[in-house]
Write an enzyme that holds these catalytic residues in place. Structure first.
Site, short mmCIF file in Angstrom:
data_model
loop_
_atom_site.label_atom_id
_atom_site.label_comp_id
_atom_site.label_asym_id
_atom_site.label_seq_id
_atom_site.Cartn_x
_atom_site.Cartn_y
_atom_site.Cartn_z
N ARG A 19 0.84 -1.20 0.00
CA ARG A 19 0.00 0.00 0.00
C ARG A 19 0.87 1.23 0.00
O ARG A 19 1.72 1.37 0.87
CB ARG A 19 -0.78 0.00 1.33
CG ARG A 19 -2.20 -0.12 1.20
CD ARG A 19 -2.98 -0.10 2.47
NE ARG A 19 -2.45 0.41 3.70
CZ ARG A 19 -3.21 0.84 4.68
NH1 ARG A 19 -4.51 0.87 4.56
NH2 ARG A 19 -2.68 1.25 5.80
N THR A 66 -1.26 7.54 -0.69
CA THR A 66 -2.52 7.41 -1.46
C THR A 66 -3.37 6.24 -0.98
O THR A 66 -4.56 6.16 -1.29
CB THR A 66 -2.21 7.19 -2.95
OG1 THR A 66 -1.51 5.94 -3.07
CG2 THR A 66 -1.33 8.29 -3.51
N ASP A 119 0.71 -2.53 12.06
CA ASP A 119 1.07 -3.03 10.73
C ASP A 119 1.43 -4.53 10.85
O ASP A 119 2.43 -4.89 11.47
CB ASP A 119 2.27 -2.24 10.18
CG ASP A 119 2.55 -2.62 8.74
OD1 ASP A 119 2.41 -1.76 7.86
OD2 ASP A 119 2.90 -3.81 8.49
N ASP A 164 4.94 -5.60 9.55
CA ASP A 164 6.03 -5.15 10.41
C ASP A 164 6.08 -5.96 11.71
O ASP A 164 7.16 -6.34 12.18
CB ASP A 164 5.87 -3.66 10.75
CG ASP A 164 6.26 -2.77 9.58
OD1 ASP A 164 6.96 -3.26 8.67
OD2 ASP A 164 5.86 -1.59 9.57
O1 LIG Z 1 -7.09 -2.88 2.72
P1 LIG Z 1 -5.90 -2.02 2.47
O2 LIG Z 1 -6.12 -0.59 2.88
O3 LIG Z 1 -5.37 -2.14 1.10
O4 LIG Z 1 -4.76 -2.50 3.50
C1 LIG Z 1 -4.46 -3.83 3.71
C2 LIG Z 1 -3.10 -4.17 3.17
O5 LIG Z 1 -2.08 -3.52 3.95
C3 LIG Z 1 -1.15 -4.50 4.42
O6 LIG Z 1 -0.13 -4.71 3.52
P2 LIG Z 1 1.09 -3.67 3.32
O7 LIG Z 1 0.76 -2.71 2.25
O8 LIG Z 1 1.45 -3.09 4.66
O9 LIG Z 1 2.23 -4.60 2.79
P3 LIG Z 1 3.09 -5.70 3.56
O10 LIG Z 1 2.23 -6.92 3.66
O11 LIG Z 1 4.25 -5.89 2.66
O12 LIG Z 1 3.48 -5.17 4.91
C4 LIG Z 1 -2.01 -5.72 4.54
O13 LIG Z 1 -1.27 -6.90 4.66
C5 LIG Z 1 -2.88 -5.65 3.34
O14 LIG Z 1 -2.28 -6.19 2.17
O1 LIG Z 2 -4.17 -1.63 10.24
C1 LIG Z 2 -3.60 -2.00 9.20
C2 LIG Z 2 -4.03 -1.59 7.92
C3 LIG Z 2 -3.37 -2.06 6.83
N1 LIG Z 2 -2.32 -2.88 6.98
C4 LIG Z 2 -1.91 -3.27 8.20
O2 LIG Z 2 -0.95 -4.04 8.31
N2 LIG Z 2 -2.54 -2.82 9.27
MG LIG Z 3 2.68 -3.76 5.96
#
Ligand SMILES: O=P(O)(O)OC[C@H]1O[C@H](OP(=O)(O)OP(=O)(O)O)[C@H](O)[C@@H]1O
Ligand SMILES: O=c1cc[nH]c(=O)[nH]1
Ligand SMILES: [Mg+2]
Length: 216
Positions: free
Chosen positions: A111, A115, A207, A210
């Site tokens: 994400r 944005t 997150d 993380d």
């Molecule tokens: O519904 P949304 O608003 O799209 O958010 C959810 C997304 O955010 C997180 O991923 P992230 O972008 O943090 O990537 P990561 O898994 O690499 O940490 C999560 O694992 C989802 O994929």
């Molecule tokens: O709360 C949140 C939202 C998006 N992605 C995450 O990992 N945590």
């Molecule tokens: Mg993430």
């Protein structure tokens, strides 16, 4: 012996005490990276039990030590588990332990922090998706932008029978999924109050990627 699409509700919240207890431990900011990962693996197996309900079955003749019988076994092509990277891998591992013969695919998305739009960096899925039950896994359904984009890609690749497994969902994400993909049932452990102005699920757990991998 298999459920049709209409028998599967659009949203299932798994309110089992074991799931809820483990989820509360995961939400706690003092929970270590190692414990977070272990808890997610444990919960994923309990959620997998729910999301695989109604898988097609057939009867196979076997012989028990006492007699012959027609025993129920899974039917059809091996299901496809699709991990939405990177946090999806935390759910994938546990589900795979339960369904070791599943085929596995990956959709790489992150994400954009400003944005909140998904940025794609990888896509590799098993062949013949159109003949398989496809279960997409990602612990967090926040705005829904990532899951909607991932499922768009899976449909473009031929998938027609898709379910979405997550750990935590925001009402906004559920609505977005329902509009974009009304044919995709969602299974989650909880629906939280909403989103912060930065798009984090509230009260949430932070997150997921993380916390799972110890990055920041
Ligand atoms: O519904 P949304 O608003 O799209 O958010 C959810 C997304 O955010 C997180 O991923 P992230 O972008 O943090 O990537 P990561 O898994 O690499 O940490 C999560 O694992 C989802 O994929
Ligand atoms: O709360 C949140 C939202 C998006 N992605 C995450 O990992 N945590
Ligand atoms: Mg993430």
């Amino acid at each position: 012996m298999s459920e049709t699409l209409h028998d599967v509700p659009h949203l299932t919240v798994v309110d089992h005490p074991l799931v809820q207890h483990k989820l509360s431990l995961m939400r706690d900011k003092e929970t270590s990276t190692g414990s977070f990962r272990r808890l997610l693996r444990e919960i994923s197996q309990l959620l997998a039990y729910e999301i695989t309900r109604g898988m097609p079955m057939t009867l196979e003749q076997i012989e028990t030590p006492l007699m012959e019988m027609d025993a129920p076994v899974l039917d059809g092509k091996k299901l496809a588990l699709i991990s939405i990277l990177r946090a999806g891998n935390g759910l994938l591992d546990g589900v795979l332990e339960l369904i070791p013969s599943a085929r596995v695919g990956f959709v790489g998305l992150y994400r954009d922090e400003k944005t909140l739009e998904p940025v794609q960096y990888y896509f590799k899925v098993p062949e013949a998706l159109e003949d398989r039950l496809v279960i997409a896994v990602d612990p967090m359904l926040a705005t829904g932008n990532s899951s909607v984009a991932a499922i768009d890609l899976l449909k473009e690749a031929g998938a027609t029978n898709i379910r979405f497994l997550c750990l935590l969902a925001a009402p906004e994400g559920i609505e977005r999924m329902k509009k974009a993909h009304p044919d995709v049932p969602i299974v989650t452990a909880a629906v939280d109050s909403g989103l912060t102005d930065k798009g984090y699920i509230y009260p949430g757990l932070g997150d997921a990627g993380d916390r799972m991998f110890g990055t920041k």
